[in-house]
Design an enzyme around this catalytic site. Sequence first.
Site, mmCIF file in Angstrom:
data_model
loop_
_atom_site.group_PDB
_atom_site.id
_atom_site.type_symbol
_atom_site.label_atom_id
_atom_site.label_comp_id
_atom_site.label_asym_id
_atom_site.label_seq_id
_atom_site.Cartn_x
_atom_site.Cartn_y
_atom_site.Cartn_z
ATOM 1 C CE LYS A 203 -3.705 -2.504 0.213
ATOM 2 N NZ LYS A 203 -4.208 -3.011 -1.056
HETATM 3 C C1 LIG Z 1 -9.734 -2.085 -1.825
HETATM 4 C C2 LIG Z 1 -9.216 -2.930 -0.692
HETATM 5 N N1 LIG Z 1 -9.991 -3.124 0.400
HETATM 6 C C3 LIG Z 1 -9.587 -3.855 1.430
HETATM 7 C C4 LIG Z 1 -8.346 -4.450 1.448
HETATM 8 C C5 LIG Z 1 -7.994 -5.342 2.595
HETATM 9 O O1 LIG Z 1 -6.847 -5.033 3.262
HETATM 10 P P1 LIG Z 1 -5.949 -6.156 3.985
HETATM 11 O O2 LIG Z 1 -5.219 -6.887 2.917
HETATM 12 O O3 LIG Z 1 -5.054 -5.343 4.869
HETATM 13 O O4 LIG Z 1 -6.855 -7.017 4.774
HETATM 14 C C6 LIG Z 1 -7.482 -4.269 0.355
HETATM 15 C C7 LIG Z 1 -6.114 -4.797 0.336
HETATM 16 O O5 LIG Z 1 -5.761 -5.866 0.096
HETATM 17 C C8 LIG Z 1 -7.939 -3.504 -0.760
HETATM 18 O O6 LIG Z 1 -7.170 -3.315 -1.836
#
Ligand SMILES: Cc1ncc(COP(=O)(O)O)c(C=O)c1O
Length: 367
Positions: free
Chosen positions: A186
Amino acid sequence: MEVKVWSYLKEYETNKEEIIKAITDVLESGVLILGEKGRELERQYSKYIGTKYAVGCDNGTNAIVLALRALGVGEGDEVITVSNTAIPTVSAIVTTGAIPVFVDINPRTYLMDVTKLEAAITPKTKCIVPVHIFGQCVDMDPLFEVAKKHNLFVLEDVAQAQGAEYKGKKAGSMGNISTTSFYPTKILGTYGDGGMVNMNSKELHDKMKRLRFYGAETTYYAQEQGYNSRLDEIHASILLTKLPHIEEYINRRREIAAIYDRELADTSLILPFVEDYGKHAYYLYVIRHQKRDEIITKLKENNIFANISYPWPIHTMTGYQYLGYKEGDFPETEAAAKEILSLPMYPTLSNEEVMYVCEVIHKILNE
Ligand SMILES: Cc1ncc(COP(=O)(O)O)c(C=O)c1O
């Protein structure tokens, strides 16, 4: 030359001492969970995006689950979002017991087409989840008009858009609540998993703090049914070394995007469309071409690794067939999934690497 689609190694090599110190500071402090580093990150990140409160979570998916629960979303409620998103946006909605309802995307930006929102609303609709995908904000003014008219909550999914802006406001500062992810790739990522929920309401803040800590305000006593979704001190400490540089990261992403824009302008590729209402943070640089698969294969032959975010819309996946959608329901989402690809995009890419990618693309398209 090899150009990876993403790598943290150059960043780590450059900042190794600071990162190792951040980790060692925590190990030597005697506090590993819910300590001063986490609280400081919550303070600094809320200040950065312009909200009153923040609650650190263990990842971005659980941040969405708990933020929805904090809003009171649960069994049988409908939550409107897009099928062109990362799986977790949708799996988080399902985890609360709610039903995800999709709307199609704007084919130029790949963001939620807010003109289609109203048609998706039913008496069961409780919340809208705009996903600021690829680093650009959804058109929030018309979205809020619909939300207000139908008395719906708005949860912004900012996992891909930390630092992006809409009409001068930072992504994540506009909805009733917002969530983000600190997954390593990110814009602001840690060396592991992490997430955050932001809000201006003290009531939502207090509830979120309980929900991420077994429903408890005091150790060993649950005020309500909760969960465990704490951001640990080591990740908070690493993120505190990176947060002060987030604008530099975004500026470098924008510089790289400008090189791609300039060098690829006279090709048959469709380049990213940037709305003039905000600031694109370029989490991804997404281009579009009918011969997408061939381009990816040939890039690979030249040691350049491109990615597809996302090759399958959620409503077409086996795991989500039970929602009852079929191929053809969201034509713009489905067409984009067949043609888009993301070029390498991260702040430590050198201009030479970016130019090499452009050079090879020209060669492929002129063959
Ligand atoms: C648009 C979006 N929402 C939610 C997430 C979820 O984040 P995480 O991978 O930290 O659980 C991600 C990332 O993978 C994402 O790109």
